[in-house]
Design a protein around this motif. Sequence first.
Motif, short mmCIF file in Angstrom:
data_model
loop_
_atom_site.label_atom_id
_atom_site.label_comp_id
_atom_site.label_asym_id
_atom_site.label_seq_id
_atom_site.Cartn_x
_atom_site.Cartn_y
_atom_site.Cartn_z
N VAL A 117 -3.61 9.70 -21.07
CA VAL A 117 -3.57 9.43 -22.55
C VAL A 117 -2.35 10.47 -23.18
CG1 VAL A 117 -4.54 9.90 -24.58
CG2 VAL A 117 -5.81 8.84 -22.72
N TRP A 118 -2.31 11.70 -22.52
CA TRP A 118 -1.25 12.71 -22.96
C TRP A 118 0.27 12.14 -22.81
CZ3 TRP A 118 -1.48 17.13 -25.61
CH2 TRP A 118 -0.43 17.62 -25.62
N ASP A 119 0.38 11.84 -21.55
CA ASP A 119 1.57 11.06 -21.22
C ASP A 119 2.01 9.81 -22.37
OD1 ASP A 119 1.96 12.55 -18.96
OD2 ASP A 119 1.51 10.77 -17.74
N PHE A 120 1.03 9.05 -22.97
CA PHE A 120 1.27 8.00 -23.76
C PHE A 120 1.51 8.60 -25.17
CE2 PHE A 120 -0.42 4.85 -21.11
CZ PHE A 120 0.30 3.67 -21.53
N LEU B 187 5.84 6.17 -25.52
CA LEU B 187 5.57 6.10 -26.75
C LEU B 187 6.31 4.91 -27.43
CD1 LEU B 187 6.74 9.79 -28.00
CD2 LEU B 187 4.74 8.68 -28.58
N THR B 188 7.46 4.30 -26.83
CA THR B 188 8.08 3.39 -27.32
C THR B 188 7.02 2.16 -27.22
OG1 THR B 188 10.04 4.11 -26.61
CG2 THR B 188 9.99 1.58 -26.68
N GLN B 189 6.19 2.09 -26.08
CA GLN B 189 5.32 0.84 -25.78
C GLN B 189 4.26 0.84 -27.14
OE1 GLN B 189 3.83 0.65 -21.85
NE2 GLN B 189 5.51 1.58 -21.15
N TRP B 190 3.75 1.82 -27.67
CA TRP B 190 2.65 1.44 -28.45
C TRP B 190 2.89 2.03 -30.03
CZ3 TRP B 190 0.34 5.62 -31.07
CH2 TRP B 190 0.62 6.91 -30.93
N PHE B 191 3.93 3.02 -29.96
CA PHE B 191 4.24 3.55 -31.37
C PHE B 191 5.78 3.42 -31.90
CE2 PHE B 191 4.34 7.77 -33.81
CZ PHE B 191 3.99 7.38 -34.98
N HIS B 192 6.57 4.16 -31.84
CA HIS B 192 8.00 4.03 -32.00
C HIS B 192 8.82 4.60 -30.84
CE1 HIS B 192 7.16 2.51 -35.90
NE2 HIS B 192 6.67 3.49 -36.50
N PRO B 193 10.21 4.18 -30.70
CA PRO B 193 10.97 4.85 -29.57
C PRO B 193 11.35 6.16 -30.00
CG PRO B 193 11.62 2.54 -30.08
CD PRO B 193 10.57 2.76 -31.12
N LEU C 32 8.63 14.46 -26.15
CA LEU C 32 8.31 15.54 -26.92
C LEU C 32 8.07 16.90 -26.21
CD1 LEU C 32 5.66 13.55 -29.47
CD2 LEU C 32 8.20 13.60 -29.24
N SER C 33 8.63 17.74 -26.85
CA SER C 33 8.13 19.41 -26.62
C SER C 33 7.83 20.26 -27.47
CB SER C 33 9.71 19.62 -25.75
OG SER C 33 10.07 18.88 -24.70
N VAL D 111 2.91 22.57 -31.86
CA VAL D 111 1.92 23.05 -30.97
C VAL D 111 1.68 21.92 -29.83
CG1 VAL D 111 -0.45 24.07 -30.19
CG2 VAL D 111 0.65 24.56 -32.57
N MET D 112 1.65 22.34 -28.56
CA MET D 112 1.12 21.51 -27.36
C MET D 112 0.36 22.32 -26.38
SD MET D 112 4.77 19.39 -26.46
CE MET D 112 4.15 17.68 -25.70
N LYS D 113 -0.97 21.72 -26.42
CA LYS D 113 -1.62 22.35 -25.42
C LYS D 113 -2.38 21.26 -24.38
CE LYS D 113 -3.46 25.84 -28.31
NZ LYS D 113 -4.74 26.37 -29.28
N PRO D 114 -1.44 21.02 -23.39
CA PRO D 114 -1.64 19.64 -22.47
C PRO D 114 -2.93 20.00 -21.80
CG PRO D 114 0.60 20.79 -22.11
CD PRO D 114 -0.07 21.77 -23.05
N VAL D 115 -3.75 19.04 -21.74
CA VAL D 115 -3.98 17.68 -22.21
C VAL D 115 -4.91 17.79 -23.21
CG1 VAL D 115 -3.04 16.76 -20.08
CG2 VAL D 115 -5.39 17.37 -20.16
#
Length: 141
Positions: free
Chosen positions: A19-22, A29-35, A40-41, A64-68
């Motif tokens: 899910v995090w990768d999506f 991201l291009t597949q479900w949202f927008h290109p 993202l970083s 902020v990113m706290k994977p995953v």
Amino acid sequence: MTDTTIRKSVFLAADKPRVWDFLTKTDLLTQWFHPAQSDLSEGEDYLLTSQKDGDRMCWGTVEVMKPVDYMKWSFTVGPMQGKMSTVEWWLEEAPGGTRLTLEHSELPNSPDGYGLVLALDKGWHGFMGNLHDLATAPAPA
């Protein structure tokens, strides 16, 4: 003045790393949202464009990113005329997969902004449905 907030939650039959990768990888991201212009970083600006004509759709900064587990963006679209809102994502383990929760806050709280909030709500609903369909499909071999 009160805050206008959209909240959505969906169960995905996929583990948190998938899910995090999506949520963060350009090709997904291009597949479900927008290109996206790039993956993202944290601390970096992002720009998501239209699949149809490449026009910018939404943009901001990954704050902020706290994977995953968690991600927070500043977020705007053209009709917001440069005013930033906040999009937060929470990923929680759930039996058989992941519960993904979106909270989009700091949205316009005025009669003129009502139509935009309705459009954003409808958009998030559709995008979460797209993500559900993709993230729960078997991963490619």
